[in-house]
Design an enzyme around this catalytic site. Structure first.
Site, mmCIF file in Angstrom:
data_model
loop_
_atom_site.group_PDB
_atom_site.id
_atom_site.type_symbol
_atom_site.label_atom_id
_atom_site.label_comp_id
_atom_site.label_asym_id
_atom_site.label_seq_id
_atom_site.Cartn_x
_atom_site.Cartn_y
_atom_site.Cartn_z
ATOM 1 N N CYS A 96 0.650 -1.051 -0.002
ATOM 2 C CA CYS A 96 0.192 -0.021 -0.016
ATOM 3 C C CYS A 96 1.001 1.105 0.042
ATOM 4 O O CYS A 96 1.939 1.182 0.721
ATOM 5 C CB CYS A 96 -1.006 0.043 1.194
ATOM 6 S SG CYS A 96 -1.849 1.349 1.301
ATOM 7 N N CYS A 100 0.417 5.189 6.666
ATOM 8 C CA CYS A 100 -0.026 4.989 8.049
ATOM 9 C C CYS A 100 0.844 4.382 9.078
ATOM 10 O O CYS A 100 1.207 3.030 8.927
ATOM 11 C CB CYS A 100 -1.343 4.154 8.091
ATOM 12 S SG CYS A 100 -2.457 4.641 6.678
ATOM 13 N N CYS A 103 0.554 0.455 10.370
ATOM 14 C CA CYS A 103 0.126 -0.551 9.420
ATOM 15 C C CYS A 103 1.209 -1.187 8.624
ATOM 16 O O CYS A 103 2.135 -1.014 8.117
ATOM 17 C CB CYS A 103 -0.756 0.196 8.195
ATOM 18 S SG CYS A 103 -1.589 -1.135 7.098
ATOM 19 N N CYS A 140 -16.140 -9.412 6.655
ATOM 20 C CA CYS A 140 -15.483 -8.056 6.135
ATOM 21 C C CYS A 140 -14.348 -8.399 5.306
ATOM 22 O O CYS A 140 -13.456 -9.129 5.603
ATOM 23 C CB CYS A 140 -15.181 -7.339 7.239
ATOM 24 S SG CYS A 140 -16.513 -7.348 8.645
ATOM 25 N N CYS A 171 -19.235 -6.568 4.209
ATOM 26 C CA CYS A 171 -18.591 -5.089 4.533
ATOM 27 C C CYS A 171 -17.214 -5.094 3.975
ATOM 28 O O CYS A 171 -16.715 -6.208 3.629
ATOM 29 C CB CYS A 171 -18.211 -5.044 6.073
ATOM 30 S SG CYS A 171 -17.481 -3.626 6.493
ATOM 31 N N CYS A 231 -19.426 1.537 8.804
ATOM 32 C CA CYS A 231 -18.546 1.166 9.715
ATOM 33 C C CYS A 231 -17.273 2.286 9.905
ATOM 34 O O CYS A 231 -16.545 2.086 9.045
ATOM 35 C CB CYS A 231 -17.962 -0.177 9.350
ATOM 36 S SG CYS A 231 -17.168 -1.013 10.673
ATOM 37 N N ARG A 303 -18.067 -2.134 18.223
ATOM 38 C CA ARG A 303 -16.745 -3.293 18.043
ATOM 39 C C ARG A 303 -15.801 -3.357 18.888
ATOM 40 O O ARG A 303 -14.678 -2.295 18.939
ATOM 41 C CB ARG A 303 -16.586 -3.589 16.603
ATOM 42 C CG ARG A 303 -15.879 -4.971 16.536
ATOM 43 C CD ARG A 303 -16.037 -5.463 15.053
ATOM 44 N NE ARG A 303 -16.957 -5.382 14.267
ATOM 45 C CZ ARG A 303 -17.292 -4.719 13.122
ATOM 46 N NH1 ARG A 303 -16.212 -4.116 12.429
ATOM 47 N NH2 ARG A 303 -18.440 -4.803 12.804
HETATM 48 N N1 SAM Z 1 -6.254 0.702 3.158
HETATM 49 C C1 SAM Z 1 -7.766 0.743 3.591
HETATM 50 C C2 SAM Z 1 -7.852 1.834 4.544
HETATM 51 O O1 SAM Z 1 -6.991 2.048 5.294
HETATM 52 O O2 SAM Z 1 -9.055 2.590 4.418
HETATM 53 C C3 SAM Z 1 -8.421 -0.579 4.027
HETATM 54 C C4 SAM Z 1 -7.525 -1.615 5.037
HETATM 55 S S1 SAM Z 1 -6.967 -0.751 6.484
HETATM 56 C C5 SAM Z 1 -5.866 -1.924 6.974
HETATM 57 C C6 SAM Z 1 -8.451 -0.852 7.824
HETATM 58 C C7 SAM Z 1 -8.151 -0.549 8.955
HETATM 59 O O3 SAM Z 1 -7.540 -1.238 9.788
HETATM 60 C C8 SAM Z 1 -7.265 1.188 9.340
HETATM 61 O O4 SAM Z 1 -8.231 2.080 8.957
HETATM 62 C C9 SAM Z 1 -6.911 0.853 10.701
HETATM 63 O O5 SAM Z 1 -7.955 1.383 11.380
HETATM 64 C C10 SAM Z 1 -6.813 -0.591 10.913
HETATM 65 N N2 SAM Z 1 -5.537 -1.010 11.145
HETATM 66 C C11 SAM Z 1 -4.567 -1.259 10.384
HETATM 67 N N3 SAM Z 1 -3.365 -1.650 10.953
HETATM 68 C C12 SAM Z 1 -3.690 -1.857 12.238
HETATM 69 C C13 SAM Z 1 -3.256 -2.204 13.534
HETATM 70 N N4 SAM Z 1 -1.823 -2.385 13.418
HETATM 71 N N5 SAM Z 1 -3.608 -2.235 14.660
HETATM 72 C C14 SAM Z 1 -4.996 -1.993 14.886
HETATM 73 N N6 SAM Z 1 -5.631 -1.382 13.605
HETATM 74 C C15 SAM Z 1 -5.150 -1.468 12.520
HETATM 75 FE FE1 SF4 Z 2 -2.536 1.290 3.398
HETATM 76 FE FE2 SF4 Z 2 -2.595 0.055 5.645
HETATM 77 FE FE3 SF4 Z 2 -3.047 2.948 5.313
HETATM 78 FE FE4 SF4 Z 2 -4.960 0.740 4.758
HETATM 79 S S1 SF4 Z 2 -4.198 1.376 7.001
HETATM 80 S S2 SF4 Z 2 -4.283 2.642 3.984
HETATM 81 S S3 SF4 Z 2 -3.594 -0.737 4.024
HETATM 82 S S4 SF4 Z 2 -0.992 1.558 4.920
#
Ligand code: SAM
Ligand code: SF4
Ligand code: DTB
Length: 357
Positions: A96, A100, A103, A140, A171, A231, A303
C-alpha cells in the site's frame, strides 16, 4: 456446555463539526458536512453536537459510574448478552502506498509482508463459507489500497455478490471512495463500507501524512449519500493523549449520522512499523473509551476490534459490560492474529454471551 456460534439464538433488539479544538492542540479546520444532511441528523433523535468538555466529563467520571451509565443505555437499545460476530479476510494484501504508521501493509515500512494480488473468487467463497460455518453473520473484506480503480471496483463487486450468495452480510474496506463508486457498490448489494477516522484530527497528522482527515470525511460522506451503512471507528494505544481519544469519539459522534458500526481497535504493534514499541495503553483507558462510545452513540454497534489477543478475558468482559456488542471472530484479522475460535467460544460460555442473530 460450549456456546454454539453456528446456531444464533433469537435476539430481540428494542431496538460542532465546523471546527474542532482539543486542549493540548492547535485548532484544525474541518469542513462542515453539507447542509442537506443536517435535518437528517436532527431527525434521528440523537445528539450530534458534542463538545470536548462534555465528553471529558463523561470519560473521567468514576469508573463504576461510567460503566453503570453505559450499561444502562446499552440495555435500552440492545440485548446485553448478544454479541454480533464479524470475520475478516484480507483480499488484497501489502504494497500500500499510504504511510499509516501503524500498518504492516504500507510499502514505507519493512515488516516482511509482500505485495499480493487480489484473491480470486473461489478463495473468498471458501473463506466466507468457513466463517459462516463457524458462526459469523458478517464477512468483512479489506484491501491494502489508497483508493480502488474502477476496474478494482468491478472485481470486488463479484466478490461481494458471491459472499452475499452465501447468506452473509457484507462489509468492505478499500480506502478512499468516489461518489460513483459508492453508488455502484450500493447497487451491487453491499451492506457496509468500513473507513476509519483512526484518531483525533490533531493526532492523525502525526500518524498519516499521505491522506488528510478531510479526505476521510469526504469518503464517509460519499458512502452515506450512496445509502450504504457506515462502519467507522479508530485505533487507540498509538501514543495519543487522552484528549485525542476524546477527539476521535467527538468526531464520530458528531458525524451527520452515527456510524452503524463503530470499531474500536487497540493498536496491534507490528515490528517494522514506526509505532512498534510505543508504550502500552492502560487497559482501563480502553474500557473507558468503549463505555464513552456507547454513551455518545447509543444505537450503534460498538466493536471490540483488533488487539484482543493482548487483552485479558477480564478486560474483554469489562468491555462487554461497557457496551461493546460486536467482535472480530476467527484466528486472523487482516495480516495479524486474533484469538483462537475455541478461546472465544469458551469466553462466551463463561460470560453467558450469545452470538447476535
Ligand atoms: N487500506 C484501507 C484503508 O486504510 O482505508 C483499508 C484497509 S486498512 C488495514 C483498515 C483499518 O485497519 C485501518 O483504517 C486501521 O484503522 C486498521 N488497522 C490497520 N493496522 C492496524 C493495526 N496495526 N492495529 C490496529 N488497527 C489497524
Ligand atoms: Fe494502506 Fe494500511 Fe493505511 Fe490502509 S491502513 S491505507 S492498508 S497503509
Ligand atoms: C477495523 O477497524 N479493524 C479491522 C477492519 N476494520 C478492517 C482491521 C484490523 C487490522 C489489524 C492489523 C492487521 O491484521 O493487519
Amino acid at each position: 456446555m460450549v456456546v454454539d456460534f453456528t446456531h444464533n439464538s433469537m435476539i430481540i433488539m428494542s431496538a460542532n463539526p465546523d471546527s474542532i479544538t482539543s486542549g493540548a492542540h492547535e485548532r484544525i479546520a474541518i469542513r462542515p458536512p453539507v447542509a442537506s444532511n443536517k435535518p437528517k441528523a436532527a431527525a434521528d433523535g440523537l445528539r450530534h453536537d458534542w463538545q470536548l468538555d462534555d465528553i471529558r466529563a463523561l470519560y473521567t467520571q468514576p469508573f463504576n459510574d461510567l460503566l453503570w451509565q453505559a450499561q444502562q443505555l446499552h440495555r435500552q437499545h440492545f440485548d446485553p448478552n448478544a454479541v454480533q460476530i464479524s470475520t475478516l479476510l484480507s483480499i488484497k494484501t501489502g504494497g500500500c502506498p499510504e504511510d499509516c504508521k501503524y500498518c504492516p501493509q504500507s510499502v514505507h515500512y519493512n515488516t516482511g509482508l509482500g505485495r499480493e494480488k487480489l484473491l480470486d473468487k473461489q478463495h473468498v467463497v471458501d473463506a466466507a463459507r468457513a466463517a459462516r460455518a463457524a458462526g459469523a453473520s458478517r464477512f468483512c473484506m479489506g484491501a491494502a489500497w489508497r483508493q480502488p480503480t474502477d476496474r478494482n471496483i468491478d472485481k470486488v463487486i463479484e466478490l461481494v455478490q458471491a459472499v452475499r450468495d452465501e447468506g452473509l452480510e457484507t462489509c468492505i474496506t478499500l480506502g478512499m471512495l468516489k461518489a460513483e463508486q459508492a453508488q455502484k457498490l450500493k447497487a451491487a448489494g453491499l451492506d457496509y463500507y468500513n473507513h476509519n477516522l483512526d484518531s483525533s484530527p490533531e493526532y492523525y497528522r502525526e500518524v498519516i501524512s499521505t491522506r488528510s482527515y478531510q479526505e476521510r470525511l469526504d469518503t464517509l460522506e460519499n458512502v452515506r449519500q450512496a445509502g450504504l451503512k457506515t462502519c467507522c471507528g479508530g485505533i487507540i494505544g498509538m501514543g495519543e493523549s487522552r484528549d485525542d481519544r476524546l477527539g476521535l469519539l467527538q468526531q464520530l459522534a458528531n458525524l451527520p449520522e452515527h456510524p452503524q458500526s463503530v470499531p474500536i481497535n487497540l493498536l496491534v504493534q507490528v515490528e517494522g512499523t514506526p509505532l512498534h514499541g510505543v508504550d502500552a495503553l492502560d487497559e482501563l483507558e480502553f474500557v473507558r473509551t468503549i463505555a464513552t462510545a456507547r454513551i455518545l452513540m447509543p444505537k450503534s454497534m460498538v466493536r471490540l476490534s483488533a488487539g484482543r489477543e493482548n487483552m485479558s478475558d477480564a478486560t474483554q468482559a469489562l468491555c462487554f459490560l461497557a457496551g461493546a456488542n460486536s467482535i472480530f471472530y476467527g484466528e486472523q484479522l487482516l495480516t495479524t492474529s486474533n484469538p483462537a475460535t475455541q478461546a472465544d467460544q469458551q469466553l462466551f460460555q463463561r460470560l453467558g454471551l450469545q452470538p447476535m442473530a
